[in-house]
Design a protein around this motif. Structure first.
Motif, mmCIF file in Angstrom:
data_model
loop_
_atom_site.group_PDB
_atom_site.id
_atom_site.type_symbol
_atom_site.label_atom_id
_atom_site.label_comp_id
_atom_site.label_asym_id
_atom_site.label_seq_id
_atom_site.Cartn_x
_atom_site.Cartn_y
_atom_site.Cartn_z
ATOM 1 N N GLN A 70 -45.092 48.425 -21.734
ATOM 2 C CA GLN A 70 -44.429 50.079 -22.235
ATOM 3 C C GLN A 70 -43.406 50.396 -20.731
ATOM 4 O OE1 GLN A 70 -45.581 51.736 -24.752
ATOM 5 N NE2 GLN A 70 -46.115 49.641 -25.688
ATOM 6 N N ARG A 71 -43.223 50.761 -20.977
ATOM 7 C CA ARG A 71 -42.357 52.273 -20.117
ATOM 8 C C ARG A 71 -43.370 51.698 -18.113
ATOM 9 N NH1 ARG A 71 -39.224 57.266 -19.840
ATOM 10 N NH2 ARG A 71 -38.124 57.055 -17.867
ATOM 11 N N GLY A 72 -42.515 51.583 -16.858
ATOM 12 C CA GLY A 72 -42.965 50.715 -16.003
ATOM 13 C C GLY A 72 -44.960 49.940 -15.461
ATOM 14 N N ASP A 73 -44.679 49.599 -16.689
ATOM 15 C CA ASP A 73 -45.814 48.391 -17.113
ATOM 16 C C ASP A 73 -45.144 47.570 -15.289
ATOM 17 O OD1 ASP A 73 -47.565 49.457 -18.144
ATOM 18 O OD2 ASP A 73 -46.999 48.239 -20.504
ATOM 19 N N ARG A 74 -45.729 46.796 -14.830
ATOM 20 C CA ARG A 74 -45.545 45.650 -13.967
ATOM 21 C C ARG A 74 -45.972 44.016 -14.059
ATOM 22 N NH1 ARG A 74 -47.480 50.269 -13.785
ATOM 23 N NH2 ARG A 74 -49.933 49.044 -13.551
ATOM 24 N N ARG A 94 -35.199 45.381 -18.608
ATOM 25 C CA ARG A 94 -34.310 45.804 -20.465
ATOM 26 C C ARG A 94 -35.564 46.113 -21.405
ATOM 27 N NH1 ARG A 94 -34.087 47.985 -24.121
ATOM 28 N NH2 ARG A 94 -32.614 47.626 -25.910
ATOM 29 N N ALA A 95 -36.681 45.783 -21.442
ATOM 30 C CA ALA A 95 -37.757 46.460 -21.732
ATOM 31 C C ALA A 95 -38.549 47.612 -20.941
ATOM 32 C CB ALA A 95 -38.852 45.261 -21.564
ATOM 33 N N ASN A 96 -37.765 48.195 -19.961
ATOM 34 C CA ASN A 96 -38.214 49.157 -19.123
ATOM 35 C C ASN A 96 -39.618 49.509 -17.994
ATOM 36 O OD1 ASN A 96 -36.443 51.247 -20.564
ATOM 37 N ND2 ASN A 96 -37.341 50.906 -22.409
ATOM 38 N N ALA A 97 -39.839 47.882 -18.072
ATOM 39 C CA ALA A 97 -40.326 47.013 -16.542
ATOM 40 C C ALA A 97 -40.287 47.285 -15.653
ATOM 41 C CB ALA A 97 -41.435 46.585 -17.619
ATOM 42 N N VAL A 98 -41.285 47.068 -15.050
ATOM 43 C CA VAL A 98 -40.642 46.799 -13.500
ATOM 44 C C VAL A 98 -41.113 44.954 -13.528
ATOM 45 C CG1 VAL A 98 -41.543 47.675 -11.159
ATOM 46 C CG2 VAL A 98 -41.498 48.980 -12.743
ATOM 47 N N VAL A 99 -40.177 44.570 -12.850
ATOM 48 C CA VAL A 99 -40.316 43.115 -12.020
ATOM 49 C C VAL A 99 -41.016 43.046 -10.958
ATOM 50 C CG1 VAL A 99 -39.133 40.978 -11.144
ATOM 51 C CG2 VAL A 99 -38.234 42.442 -12.683
ATOM 52 N N MET A 213 -39.370 53.163 -11.488
ATOM 53 C CA MET A 213 -39.164 51.846 -10.438
ATOM 54 C C MET A 213 -39.008 50.610 -11.546
ATOM 55 S SD MET A 213 -42.175 50.434 -8.926
ATOM 56 C CE MET A 213 -43.656 50.819 -10.295
ATOM 57 N N ALA A 214 -37.775 49.638 -10.033
ATOM 58 C CA ALA A 214 -37.130 48.567 -10.906
ATOM 59 C C ALA A 214 -38.141 47.197 -10.736
ATOM 60 C CB ALA A 214 -36.113 48.647 -10.444
ATOM 61 N N LEU A 215 -38.328 46.928 -9.418
ATOM 62 C CA LEU A 215 -38.559 46.121 -8.994
ATOM 63 C C LEU A 215 -40.123 46.500 -7.296
ATOM 64 C CD1 LEU A 215 -37.212 43.418 -8.342
ATOM 65 C CD2 LEU A 215 -36.344 44.135 -6.000
ATOM 66 N N LEU A 216 -41.398 45.403 -7.772
ATOM 67 C CA LEU A 216 -42.387 45.595 -6.352
ATOM 68 C C LEU A 216 -42.601 44.592 -6.598
ATOM 69 C CD1 LEU A 216 -44.296 47.933 -5.715
ATOM 70 C CD2 LEU A 216 -45.997 46.019 -8.169
ATOM 71 N N PRO A 217 -41.378 44.418 -5.017
ATOM 72 C CA PRO A 217 -41.777 42.835 -3.779
ATOM 73 C C PRO A 217 -42.742 42.720 -3.163
ATOM 74 C CG PRO A 217 -40.144 44.381 -3.212
ATOM 75 C CD PRO A 217 -40.365 45.368 -4.598
ATOM 76 N N TYR A 218 -43.538 42.098 -3.031
ATOM 77 C CA TYR A 218 -44.412 42.039 -1.668
ATOM 78 C C TYR A 218 -43.974 41.614 -0.237
ATOM 79 C CZ TYR A 218 -47.932 44.408 -4.793
ATOM 80 O OH TYR A 218 -48.832 44.559 -5.680
ATOM 81 N N THR A 219 -44.220 42.685 0.317
ATOM 82 C CA THR A 219 -44.355 41.733 1.881
ATOM 83 C C THR A 219 -46.028 42.141 2.944
ATOM 84 O OG1 THR A 219 -43.066 42.761 3.861
ATOM 85 C CG2 THR A 219 -43.417 44.059 2.535
ATOM 86 N N SER A 220 -46.356 41.765 3.219
ATOM 87 C CA SER A 220 -47.294 40.860 4.544
ATOM 88 C C SER A 220 -47.137 41.948 5.199
ATOM 89 C CB SER A 220 -47.644 40.169 4.477
ATOM 90 O OG SER A 220 -47.737 38.802 3.372
ATOM 91 N N GLY A 221 -48.199 42.024 6.708
ATOM 92 C CA GLY A 221 -47.880 42.836 7.769
ATOM 93 C C GLY A 221 -48.774 42.345 8.816
ATOM 94 N N THR A 222 -49.306 43.455 9.445
ATOM 95 C CA THR A 222 -49.831 42.639 10.977
ATOM 96 C C THR A 222 -51.565 42.682 10.609
ATOM 97 O OG1 THR A 222 -50.265 45.009 11.581
ATOM 98 C CG2 THR A 222 -48.933 43.431 12.507
#
Length: 564
Positions: A70-74, A94-99, A213-222
């Motif tokens: 659905q729209r916004g699903d990851r 195209r499917a209205n979702a998030v990569v 929202m189009a993309l949810l890339p992950y980044t680490s931290g301290t």
């Protein structure tokens, strides 16, 4: 604010740009109509035209919709570079979702977080990686598991009999040609890529736009586990459009796509910018210097974004003199400084000025770039289009004078919205400066009198191994799962080729004192991505601690740096 870099700003470029108010999918749809027969994706000699690229993405989007996306699903996308990665990326949009792009080097223990944190129920992956992703899902509580997985084989998009200049490296053939059986997904279903494309389901109405929202890339931290960075279509669109204008991009551009397209640089500066302008992506699944040399020569590559170690490796090939690099008009990258001697050789032999840049996952790749006309070596460059960057005292947040070191902060349309499910981390990442919301990079730098930025140090505890960012806290969390490890502190050690490598300082449990360095390293190889694995393990009786009981990692890092 005085902007001294404007006197070096190329006259051909505006200081800021107007960005299309459309989704990223629109870029592919437009170029499929403009250039239907033009090669969009090239993989070991096999070509996929823009029309076929869009058609496959539409068909895959239809299947995703039929499966319940659905729209916004990851949706998790876990692949090495290949045409399927690009097609799947655009199908998800195209499917209205998030990569949710995932590093394919991650192992099951790491992958669990990429399923549970974004609440992902759908994943698309390759046959070689599917068992590890299924293992991660199957180990979770049933309510947290994946519901559907689509699996492709590399040979779904190229001829395994290919020979000549565009053939895979011999060492890759078993990896690329093996037809992997589908894994069992407990509580879920697995579908083949070919079946997903042939299912015949219509895609949903495309309803998302610039502010979705189009993309949810992950980044680490301290500290802690990786955090998802919320990027709307608009932030990626801005930097793709800026990349086109900055680099004088046209539909004739031919890009060597070897930088990983799970990484923000590969996603934005390479994939989305190329699709926006209707260029061609010549895709490499991994780095191999001679495959790269042959492809640049054979396909007349014009643009090559890379990390400096790739250039160094290519130029060290015994076959280097036989490769024709004359088609290249752009070569550049970031992640590590380009050695001056190598940059000079590139210029003297090929007239190419290596273009260094700077950016973060949070800034949709470039926040700074060197102008083509006036680049400086071992320099981040100047603030990108529509971007404002400053150097401030990290404690007082007062702007530093020219030439003095402080924390780099920036604002602009490429900057992310915030961290997924982490309002605390989001609040800590932004400050108000001169009435505007600025992102704190965590990197220490200085600005020279010309307005060019240079890295001087970093506030964040991070190891840079061949351009891959290794976050010690994340490695330590994984290492604590080893039954022999009582305590661990991860630091960086100098490496002549990689720049830095990972070292673990370990306190063993009294019951496991006979554990060897190699046993620890072998265990890490089974449980974490290869670039995170400690190259060295040092056993100690105790780690230095502060009065509050915190491990004083800086002391260990300083001792390591001073001993070499």
């Amino acid at each position: 604010m005085d902007r001294p870099h404007y006197k070096f700003w190329p006259q051909r470029l505006p200081h800021s740009i107007t960005v299309p108010a459309t989704s990223l999918w629109h870029n592919l749809a437009v170029n499929a109509a403009r250039y239907p027969r033009k090669p969009a994706l090239v993989f070991f000699g096999s070509e996929i035209s823009y029309a076929e690229f869009a058609a496959q993405a539409e068909r895959l989007a239809g299947t995703l919709h039929a499966l319940g996306v659905q729209r916004g699903d990851r949706v998790i996308l876990d692949m090495q570079n290949c045409p399927q990665l690009v097609i799947a990326h655009f199908a998800i949009l195209r499917a209205n979702a998030v990569v949710v792009p995932v590093n394919p080097m991650n192992r099951a223990e790491e992958l669990k977080h990429y399923i549970t944190d974004p609440d992902a129920k759908f994943a698309i992956t390759t046959g070689d990686l599917a068992p590890e992703l299924a293992k991660a899902s199957n180990a979770l509580d049933p309510k947290d598991r994946l519901a559907h997985m689509i699996v492709t084989q590399f040979t779904d998009t190229f001829d395994p009999e290919v020979t000549g200049d565009e053939a895979p490296a011999p060492a890759w053939r078993d990896w690329l040609l093996t037809q992997h059986p589908l894994p069992a997904l407990e509580g879920g279903a697995v579908m083949r890529w070919t079946e997903a494309l042939a299912a015949g389901h219509p895609p949903p109405e495309h309803v998302v736009g610039a502010d979705d929202m189009a993309l949810l890339p992950y980044t680490s931290g301290t500290t802690g586990l990786p955090k998802g960075c919320i990027h709307h279509h608009s932030s990626l669109m801005h930097n793709a459009c800026a990349g086109q204008i900055w680099g004088l991009g046209s539909a004739e551009v031919v890009v060597l796509a070897v930088v990983p397209m799970f990484h923000i640089t590969g996603v934005v500066s390479m994939m989305h910018t190329t699709v926006l302008i209707g260029g061609t992506l010549v895709i490499m699944p991994r780095w191999d210097r001679d495959v790269a040399g042959r492809l640049i020569s054979r396909r007349k590559v014009t643009s090559w974004t890379n990390i400096p170690t790739m250039v160094i490796d290519l130029m060290a090939s015994p076959n280097f003199a036989s490769y024709d690099l004359s088609s290249l008009s752009y070569i550049g990258g970031g992640g590590a400084a380009m050695p001056q001697a190598v940059a000079q050789r590139l210029f003297e032999q090929f007239g190419l000025k290596y273009q260094e840049g700077y950016g973060l996952t949070e800034t949709a790749a470039p926040s700074h770039a060197n102008p083509f006309e006036n680049p400086k070596q071992q320099c981040l460059g100047i603030p990108y289009m529509s971007t404002d960057a400053r150097v401030v005292d990290p404690d007082t947040l007062v702007e530093m004078p020219v030439g003095e070191s402080g924390e780099i902060i920036m604002r602009g349309p490429g900057v992310f919205e915030g961290y997924w499910k982490r309002p605390d981390a989001t609040a800590a990442a932004f400050i108000e400066f001169e009435g505007q919301r600025f992102f704190r990079s965590g990197d220490m730098g200085r600005m020279d009198e010309d307005g060019y930025f240079f890295i001087t140090d970093r506030l964040k505890r991070m190891i840079n191994a061949s351009g891959f960012k290794v976050w010690p806290a994340e490695v330590e969390l994984l290492m604590f799962r080893h039954p022999a490890i009582q305590e661990a502190c991860v630091i960086g050690t100098k490496d002549a080729y990689r720049g830095e490598s990972v070292k673990a300082v370990v306190v063993l449990r009294p019951t496991h004192k006979d554990t060897t360095e190699q046993e620890i390293i072998d265990w890490c190889r089974e449980n974490m991505a290869v670039y995170k694995i400690p190259r060295a393990v040092q056993f100690v009786d105790a780690l230095p601690k502060s009065g509050s009981g915190k491990v004083m990692w800086r002391l260990l890092q300083e001792a390591e740096s001073g001993s070499r």
